[in-house]
Scaffold this active site. Structure first.
Site, short mmCIF file in Angstrom:
data_model
loop_
_atom_site.label_atom_id
_atom_site.label_comp_id
_atom_site.label_asym_id
_atom_site.label_seq_id
_atom_site.Cartn_x
_atom_site.Cartn_y
_atom_site.Cartn_z
N TYR A 38 -2.05 -1.33 10.33
CA TYR A 38 -1.98 -1.48 8.87
C TYR A 38 -0.63 -0.97 8.34
CZ TYR A 38 -3.90 -1.37 4.06
OH TYR A 38 -4.15 -1.58 2.72
N SER A 85 0.87 -1.18 0.00
CA SER A 85 0.00 0.00 0.00
C SER A 85 0.91 1.22 0.00
CB SER A 85 -0.84 -0.01 1.28
OG SER A 85 -1.52 1.22 1.46
N LYS A 124 2.07 -3.18 6.34
CA LYS A 124 2.39 -2.87 4.94
C LYS A 124 3.85 -2.45 4.77
CE LYS A 124 -1.67 -3.92 3.25
NZ LYS A 124 -1.86 -5.06 2.34
P1 NAI Z 1 -11.32 -6.28 -0.98
O1 NAI Z 1 -11.90 -6.35 0.40
O2 NAI Z 1 -12.22 -5.91 -2.10
O3 NAI Z 1 -10.57 -7.63 -1.32
C1 NAI Z 1 -9.77 -8.30 -0.36
C2 NAI Z 1 -10.03 -9.80 -0.45
O4 NAI Z 1 -9.23 -10.45 0.54
C3 NAI Z 1 -11.49 -10.15 -0.15
O5 NAI Z 1 -12.03 -10.99 -1.16
C4 NAI Z 1 -11.42 -10.87 1.18
O6 NAI Z 1 -12.42 -11.87 1.36
C5 NAI Z 1 -10.02 -11.47 1.14
N1 NAI Z 1 -9.50 -11.84 2.46
C6 NAI Z 1 -9.61 -11.15 3.61
N2 NAI Z 1 -9.04 -11.83 4.64
C7 NAI Z 1 -8.55 -12.98 4.10
C8 NAI Z 1 -7.84 -14.09 4.63
N3 NAI Z 1 -7.55 -14.18 5.94
N4 NAI Z 1 -7.48 -15.08 3.79
C9 NAI Z 1 -7.80 -15.02 2.47
N5 NAI Z 1 -8.49 -14.02 1.91
C10 NAI Z 1 -8.84 -13.00 2.71
O7 NAI Z 1 -10.13 -5.20 -0.87
P2 NAI Z 1 -8.94 -4.79 -1.87
O8 NAI Z 1 -8.78 -3.34 -1.74
O9 NAI Z 1 -9.11 -5.38 -3.21
O10 NAI Z 1 -7.70 -5.47 -1.12
C11 NAI Z 1 -6.63 -6.11 -1.78
C12 NAI Z 1 -5.33 -5.66 -1.18
O11 NAI Z 1 -5.11 -4.29 -1.51
C13 NAI Z 1 -5.23 -5.73 0.34
O12 NAI Z 1 -3.99 -6.28 0.70
C14 NAI Z 1 -5.32 -4.28 0.76
O13 NAI Z 1 -4.69 -4.06 1.99
C15 NAI Z 1 -4.62 -3.60 -0.37
N6 NAI Z 1 -4.83 -2.17 -0.57
C16 NAI Z 1 -6.05 -1.66 -0.90
C17 NAI Z 1 -6.21 -0.32 -1.16
C18 NAI Z 1 -7.52 0.28 -1.57
O14 NAI Z 1 -7.61 1.52 -1.71
N7 NAI Z 1 -8.56 -0.52 -1.79
C19 NAI Z 1 -5.08 0.62 -1.07
C20 NAI Z 1 -3.84 -0.02 -0.72
C21 NAI Z 1 -3.73 -1.35 -0.48
#
Ligand code: NAI
Length: 274
Positions: free
Chosen positions: A154, A141, A158
């Protein structure tokens, strides 16, 4: 690296950026293993991609559990016989200042966001190296480059992910491996991350320490991400890094200035920027 016909594993693939990566890899001719803790959403993602004629499977996985990450690797080898690309993308977040973060919240965040990628690297690196070439990407991130207020656990996780991937890439170069590493540092992306606790054990989540600062920050973040980038734009950025051996993937490069300014101030007068 040519990806056509190769095998990719993506964690957190049922939603947001992980789903976008899975779609992009499948459209590039890869076989894809989608891993996620949220079973219904995972089934939906797998049905969508297999319905489009892609070669995919779904494996319900909690990335915070080493044995489940190992089972993910076993299922991948059983189905496709090899693995070339891993994306440690699953992640969660909550808004809380340091000092108002419960031990349960620290553990929950670090177990998924930092230990998840560590388990992924430890489990999959030897399997990918067996192929003679490949790539490991982890989603960090901008919070991995700059530790802002109200996001302590977080930020720690990260920053750890950025350090993990930079260490890995330098170790791989040192031993002249053909496997490459990269790190995705997104800015605001319109996903379900603001509803991260949907997958959390409710008994665990009651341990929150109420904090006005944390709540206000989370409301601000929710509004910001709702106006953020479409996650569909991120999949091709990760594929580009795999194809062209790029290490840093910044969805909003202009935001990188915040880290540059911090480093400059560190050298000039040893003060921490706002
Ligand atoms: P999202 O919530 O749409 O997708 C995250 C996915 O990870 C979900 O499908 C969820 O069920 C799954 N997940 C959660 N805990 C889990 C576990 N213990 N084991 C397996 N799967 C698990 O969110 P997003 O944004 O697509 O997240 C993806 C990555 O991007 C994350 O690492 C997040 O920290 C990172 N991120 C997101 C940003 C944003 O603006 N959305 C910015 C910077 C980083």
């Amino acid at each position: 690296m040519d990806v056509d016909g190769k095998v990719a594993v993506v964690t957190g693939a049922a939603s947001g950026m992980g789903l976008a990566m899975a779609r992009t890899f499948a459209n590039a001719g890869m076989k894809v293993v989608l891993a996620d803790i949220e079973e219904t959403a995972l089934d939906g993602a797998v049905n969508e991609l297999s319905g489009d004629g892609h070669s995919v499977i779904g494996v319900r996985t909690d990335v915070s559990k080493l044995d489940e990450v190992q089972s993910l690797a076993d299922a991948t080898l059983k189905e496709f016989g090899a693995v070339h690309v891993l994306c440690n993308n699953a992640g969660v977040g909550i808004g809380a200042p340091v000092g108002n973060t419960s031990i349960a919240d620290w553990k929950w965040t670090l177990d998924i966001d930092l230990w998840g990628p560590i388990y992924g690297v430890e489990t999959f690196l030897p399997l990918i190296e067996e192929q003679g070439e490949g790539h490991i990407n982890s989603t960090a991130s901008m919070a991995g480059l700059y530790a802002g207020a109200s996001l302590g656990a977080y930020n720690v996780a990260k920053h750890g992910v950025v350090a993990l991937m930079a260490s890995l890439e330098r170790d791989l170069r040192w031993r002249e491996s053909k496997v490459r590493a990269s790190v995705l540092c997104p800015g605001p992306i319109d996903t379900q991350i603001v509803d991260s606790e949907r997958n959390r054990d409710p008994n665990d989540a009651v341990n929150h320490i109420e904090s006005e600062q944390g709540q206000k920050f989370w409301e601000f973040l929710t509004r910001t991400l709702a106006n953020g980038m479409d996650p569909a734009e991120v999949g091709p950025m990760v594929l580009d890094a795999v194809l062209n051996e790029k290490f840093w993937i910044l969805t909003h490069p202009e935001m990188g200035e915040i880290a540059v300014n911090q480093s400059r101030a560190m050298l000039e007068d040893q003060r921490l920027t706002r």
